[in-house]
Design a protein around this motif. Structure first.
Motif, PDB file in Angstrom:
ATOM      1  N   PRO A  99      -9.279 -21.132   2.171  1.00 23.47           N
ATOM      2  CA  PRO A  99      -9.474 -19.691   2.369  1.00 23.47           C
ATOM      3  C   PRO A  99      -9.114 -19.197   3.759  1.00 23.47           C
ATOM      4  N   SER A 100      -9.136 -20.080   4.759  1.00 24.21           N
ATOM      5  CA  SER A 100      -8.833 -19.632   6.119  1.00 24.21           C
ATOM      6  C   SER A 100      -7.337 -19.551   6.385  1.00 24.21           C
ATOM      7  N   ASP A 101      -6.491 -20.102   5.486  1.00 26.49           N
ATOM      8  CA  ASP A 101      -5.037 -20.016   5.671  1.00 26.49           C
ATOM      9  C   ASP A 101      -4.580 -18.596   5.386  1.00 26.49           C
ATOM     10  N   LYS A 102      -3.740 -18.065   6.248  1.00 32.74           N
ATOM     11  CA  LYS A 102      -3.228 -16.711   6.077  1.00 32.74           C
ATOM     12  C   LYS A 102      -1.753 -16.758   5.706  1.00 32.74           C
ATOM     13  N   VAL A 103      -1.382 -16.009   4.688  1.00 30.67           N
ATOM     14  CA  VAL A 103       0.003 -15.931   4.255  1.00 30.67           C
ATOM     15  C   VAL A 103       0.406 -14.472   4.117  1.00 30.67           C
ATOM     16  N   GLY A 104       1.695 -14.240   4.195  1.00 32.82           N
ATOM     17  CA  GLY A 104       2.259 -12.955   3.821  1.00 32.82           C
ATOM     18  C   GLY A 104       2.983 -13.128   2.506  1.00 32.82           C
ATOM     19  N   ALA A 105       3.236 -12.040   1.812  1.00 33.03           N
ATOM     20  CA  ALA A 105       3.943 -12.145   0.540  1.00 33.03           C
ATOM     21  C   ALA A 105       4.626 -10.821   0.226  1.00 33.03           C
ATOM     22  N   SER A 106       5.735 -10.938  -0.503  1.00 33.28           N
ATOM     23  CA  SER A 106       6.414  -9.757  -1.019  1.00 33.28           C
ATOM     24  C   SER A 106       6.831 -10.028  -2.459  1.00 33.28           C
ATOM     25  N   TYR A 107       6.731  -8.994  -3.273  1.00 32.64           N
ATOM     26  CA  TYR A 107       7.128  -9.081  -4.679  1.00 32.64           C
ATOM     27  C   TYR A 107       8.492  -8.415  -4.836  1.00 32.64           C
ATOM     28  N   LEU A 108       9.408  -9.101  -5.513  1.00 36.56           N
ATOM     29  CA  LEU A 108      10.774  -8.611  -5.735  1.00 36.56           C
ATOM     30  C   LEU A 108      11.026  -8.419  -7.219  1.00 36.56           C
ATOM     31  N   SER A 109      11.470  -7.219  -7.600  1.00 40.86           N
ATOM     32  CA  SER A 109      11.959  -6.943  -8.949  1.00 40.86           C
ATOM     33  C   SER A 109      13.461  -6.710  -8.836  1.00 40.86           C
ATOM     34  N   ARG A 110      14.256  -7.638  -9.395  1.00 41.17           N
ATOM     35  CA  ARG A 110      15.702  -7.591  -9.151  1.00 41.17           C
ATOM     36  C   ARG A 110      16.510  -7.619 -10.443  1.00 41.17           C
ATOM     37  N   GLN A 111      17.420  -6.675 -10.519  1.00 41.71           N
ATOM     38  CA  GLN A 111      18.441  -6.662 -11.555  1.00 41.71           C
ATOM     39  C   GLN A 111      19.708  -6.115 -10.915  1.00 41.71           C
ATOM     40  N   THR A 112      20.844  -6.508 -11.410  1.00 39.40           N
ATOM     41  CA  THR A 112      22.089  -5.996 -10.858  1.00 39.40           C
ATOM     42  C   THR A 112      22.057  -4.473 -10.811  1.00 39.40           C
ATOM     43  N   ALA A 113      22.216  -3.921  -9.619  1.00 38.86           N
ATOM     44  CA  ALA A 113      22.284  -2.481  -9.369  1.00 38.86           C
ATOM     45  C   ALA A 113      20.948  -1.757  -9.500  1.00 38.86           C
ATOM     46  N   THR A 114      19.838  -2.482  -9.616  1.00 38.19           N
ATOM     47  CA  THR A 114      18.533  -1.807  -9.609  1.00 38.19           C
ATOM     48  C   THR A 114      17.455  -2.782  -9.167  1.00 38.19           C
ATOM     49  N   THR A 115      17.129  -2.730  -7.870  1.00 33.18           N
ATOM     50  CA  THR A 115      16.234  -3.703  -7.229  1.00 33.18           C
ATOM     51  C   THR A 115      15.323  -2.991  -6.246  1.00 33.18           C
ATOM     52  N   ASP A 116      14.111  -3.496  -6.077  1.00 34.21           N
ATOM     53  CA  ASP A 116      13.314  -3.147  -4.906  1.00 34.21           C
ATOM     54  C   ASP A 116      12.269  -4.230  -4.688  1.00 34.21           C
ATOM     55  N   THR A 117      11.690  -4.220  -3.498  1.00 32.97           N
ATOM     56  CA  THR A 117      10.666  -5.192  -3.130  1.00 32.97           C
ATOM     57  C   THR A 117       9.582  -4.492  -2.339  1.00 32.97           C
ATOM     58  N   THR A 118       8.415  -5.092  -2.280  1.00 27.80           N
ATOM     59  CA  THR A 118       7.347  -4.540  -1.446  1.00 27.80           C
ATOM     60  C   THR A 118       6.504  -5.644  -0.839  1.00 27.80           C
ATOM     61  N   TYR A 119       6.141  -5.441   0.401  1.00 24.03           N
ATOM     62  CA  TYR A 119       5.124  -6.247   1.074  1.00 24.03           C
ATOM     63  C   TYR A 119       3.795  -6.006   0.363  1.00 24.03           C
ATOM     64  N   LEU A 120       2.962  -7.029   0.313  1.00 24.70           N
ATOM     65  CA  LEU A 120       1.651  -6.902  -0.325  1.00 24.70           C
ATOM     66  C   LEU A 120       0.546  -6.824   0.724  1.00 24.70           C
ATOM     67  N   PHE A 121      -0.323  -5.838   0.581  1.00 22.19           N
ATOM     68  CA  PHE A 121      -1.447  -5.696   1.497  1.00 22.19           C
ATOM     69  C   PHE A 121      -2.433  -6.851   1.329  1.00 22.19           C
ATOM     70  N   ASP A 122      -3.011  -7.317   2.447  1.00 19.07           N
ATOM     71  CA  ASP A 122      -4.133  -8.231   2.383  1.00 19.07           C
ATOM     72  C   ASP A 122      -5.266  -7.566   1.592  1.00 19.07           C
ATOM     73  N   SER A 123      -6.032  -8.354   0.850  1.00 21.83           N
ATOM     74  CA  SER A 123      -7.114  -7.767   0.054  1.00 21.83           C
ATOM     75  C   SER A 123      -8.141  -7.068   0.938  1.00 21.83           C
ATOM     76  N   THR A 124      -8.314  -7.556   2.168  1.00 18.80           N
ATOM     77  CA  THR A 124      -9.262  -6.921   3.080  1.00 18.80           C
ATOM     78  C   THR A 124      -8.806  -5.543   3.520  1.00 18.80           C
ATOM     79  N   ALA A 125      -7.535  -5.196   3.257  1.00 16.29           N
ATOM     80  CA  ALA A 125      -6.990  -3.901   3.654  1.00 16.29           C
ATOM     81  C   ALA A 125      -7.029  -2.876   2.527  1.00 16.29           C
ATOM     82  N   LEU A 126      -7.408  -3.298   1.325  1.00 14.87           N
ATOM     83  CA  LEU A 126      -7.415  -2.384   0.190  1.00 14.87           C
ATOM     84  C   LEU A 126      -8.626  -1.462   0.258  1.00 14.87           C
ATOM     85  N   GLY A 127      -8.496  -0.276  -0.349  1.00 13.47           N
ATOM     86  CA  GLY A 127      -9.559   0.718  -0.258  1.00 13.47           C
ATOM     87  C   GLY A 127      -9.932   1.297  -1.600  1.00 13.47           C
ATOM     88  N   THR A 128     -10.657   2.408  -1.576  1.00 13.24           N
ATOM     89  CA  THR A 128     -11.164   3.049  -2.790  1.00 13.24           C
ATOM     90  C   THR A 128     -10.698   4.493  -2.941  1.00 13.24           C
TER      91      THR A 128
END
Length: 465
Positions: A99-128
């Motif tokens: 649990p003490s290891d910290k990682v970054g991550a990004s999710y990629l949705s890729r298809q020829t001519a239609t792609t995007d990616t996003t960085y993922l927020f740490d769970s401690t940064a999520l809100g209501t």
């Protein structure tokens, strides 16, 4: 047990609680792309770090970050969110073994001519509390709002800005309950301005299945970005201008500002461009980059535009990213572009930085050439666009700066932010601010004071014996 030990053990336990690392998870889901895409999560950090990507739908794949500092996990496009308003088990959770290891991550949705990616927020940064941001439907592909639960029994209430494809009316709040790892997507002509509140933190994403940017341009591309909760909106954001292979050339990128508070006055490069109420937004061409300021905190989005808007034959296409505010910049970023079979030839780091800090900007141990940076008008800022190879890296400076990552090819592009003070991921977190001088001792001070008093007590007992 002696009186001394009965006293010191609880104090040591208190110190351990004060300094213990908290487990962190990353949540994401996969709103439908054009169709037939590949879906990949890239996880980066220290080599040897291990963990698992799981989903309530039964998906469970372990990962170990290799010497390149990146691990990738392929996902099934059959787990996409394709129907508006249907709660599914197709949310995903990235969790490290330690649990003490910290990682970054990004999710990629890729298809020829239609792609995007996003960085993922740490769970401690999520809100209501959130205000949705995406882009309007233009050629039949809808605007998308996606939500992932982080706790069982979470009640979510949404007030749509425009009617949702699943039948919920504009301006009328509705509620539903979602469990940890469950996900739901809502579609609309434009989800931007929809208000979202929840009883526990949630992860929220905005975008479009395949959008022309601006509307009426050619050609469309998938849009996807993680959205910040309203407590992470900002009043000052510097928007860099992407001019590289996938950028807009002389056409300029599109900026969208979304308000959370009535009467919010928005300025761009010192000139007032809009006054917005909560949930309202304003779009404008960002030209060669600039500074957004506002009287109340706002959500600032940047869009790469359709290739038909570009000067000459410059390739590229729409992509979206939320832009962190100046108060949310880091001074040290560990990052990664898509790698392996999903790697792009053209990858760039987009930077906004105080001009006075250019001389100390270092990428993987080497100084960044001044030719990669230009002054941002008459302001104290400069922007840089640095061509990089696919893979991981580290860029740092003496003082904080903004980092975005983009890339692509003909009729295709991606764009994402790369970390913030409240969600550094694998990057070194910023130093904590000094405590206010209130005259009340901090917990650590109380602990040290207690230890000192125990020392005095022990010495007095020795003298008596």
């Amino acid at each position: 047990m002696s009186r001394y030990r009965r006293t010191i053990v609880p104090l040591l336990g208190l110190a351990a609680c004060l300094t213990a690392a908290h487990a962190n998870e990353l949540y994401f889901t996969m709103p439908a792309n054009f169709g037939g895409e590949t879906d990949t999560i890239f996880i980066y950090g220290a080599p040897g770090t291990s963990g698992t990507v799981t989903s309530p739908n039964g998906f469970s794949v372990p990962f170990t970050i290799d010497p390149s500092k990146v691990a990738s996990v392929s996902l099934s496009p059959g787990d996409d969110l394709s129907t508006s308003g249907t709660i599914t088990n197709n949310g995903f959770i990235v969790a490290t073994t330690n649990p003490s290891d910290k990682v970054g991550a990004s999710y990629l949705s890729r298809q020829t001519a239609t792609t995007d990616t996003t960085y993922l927020f740490d769970s401690t940064a999520l809100g209501t509390s959130y205000v949705a941001a995406g882009y309007q439907q233009d050629i039949g592909y809808p605007s998308q709002l996606s939500i992932v639960g982080t706790a069982n029994g979470t009640t979510v209430t949404i007030t749509p800005a425009l009617a949702f494809g699943s039948g919920q009316a504009a301006g009328t709040p509705f509620s539903f309950t979602i469990d940890k790892g469950q996900a739901v997507m809502f579609t609309s002509q434009d989800v931007t301005g929809s208000m979202i509140n929840s009883s526990s933190p949630i992860a929220v994403f905005g975008g479009n299945q395949c959008a022309d940017v601006p509307a009426g341009a050619y050609a469309c591309d998938h849009l996807l970005t993680a959205l910040p909760s309203t407590d992470h909106f900002t009043s000052t954001a510097v928007v860099p201008f992407t001019v590289g292979t996938e950028g807009a050339g002389s056409a300029g990128n599109l900026i969208r500002v979304v308000a959370a508070t009535d009467g919010t006055v928005v300025q761009y490069n010192g000139a007032t461009v809009a006054t917005l109420n909560a949930g309202q937004f304003f779009d404008f061409n960002g030209g060669t980059g600039g500074i957004v300021t506002s009287s109340s905190p706002v959500e600032v989005m940047e869009f790469l535009t359709s290739q038909s808007t570009h000067s000459g034959t410059t390739p590229g296409d729409p992509a979206i990213s939320w832009i962190p505010g100046v108060d949310q910049w880091l001074s040290d970023y560990i990052f990664s572009t898509p790698v392996g079979s999903e790697a792009y030839v053209n990858n760039f780091l987009d930077i906004a930085i105080h001009t006075s800090d250019l001389g100390s900007l270092m990428l993987d141990g080497s100084a960044v050439p001044g030719s990669d940076c230009v002054a941002l008008g008459a302001t104290s800022y400069s922007t840089c666009e640095i061509a990089i190879a696919a893979g991981s890296g580290e860029i740092l400076d003496t003082n904080p700066f903004l980092l975005l990552i983009d890339g692509g090819t003909t009729y295709d592009s991606f764009l994402t932010f790369a970390g913030t003070t409240f969600s550094p991921g694998a990057s070194p977190p910023p130093p904590p601010p000094p405590p206010p001088n209130t005259g009340v001792p901090e917990p650590a001070t109380l602990f040290l004071l207690g230890m000192g008093l125990l020392g005095v007590y022990g010495a007095r007992r020795q003298r008596r014996s």
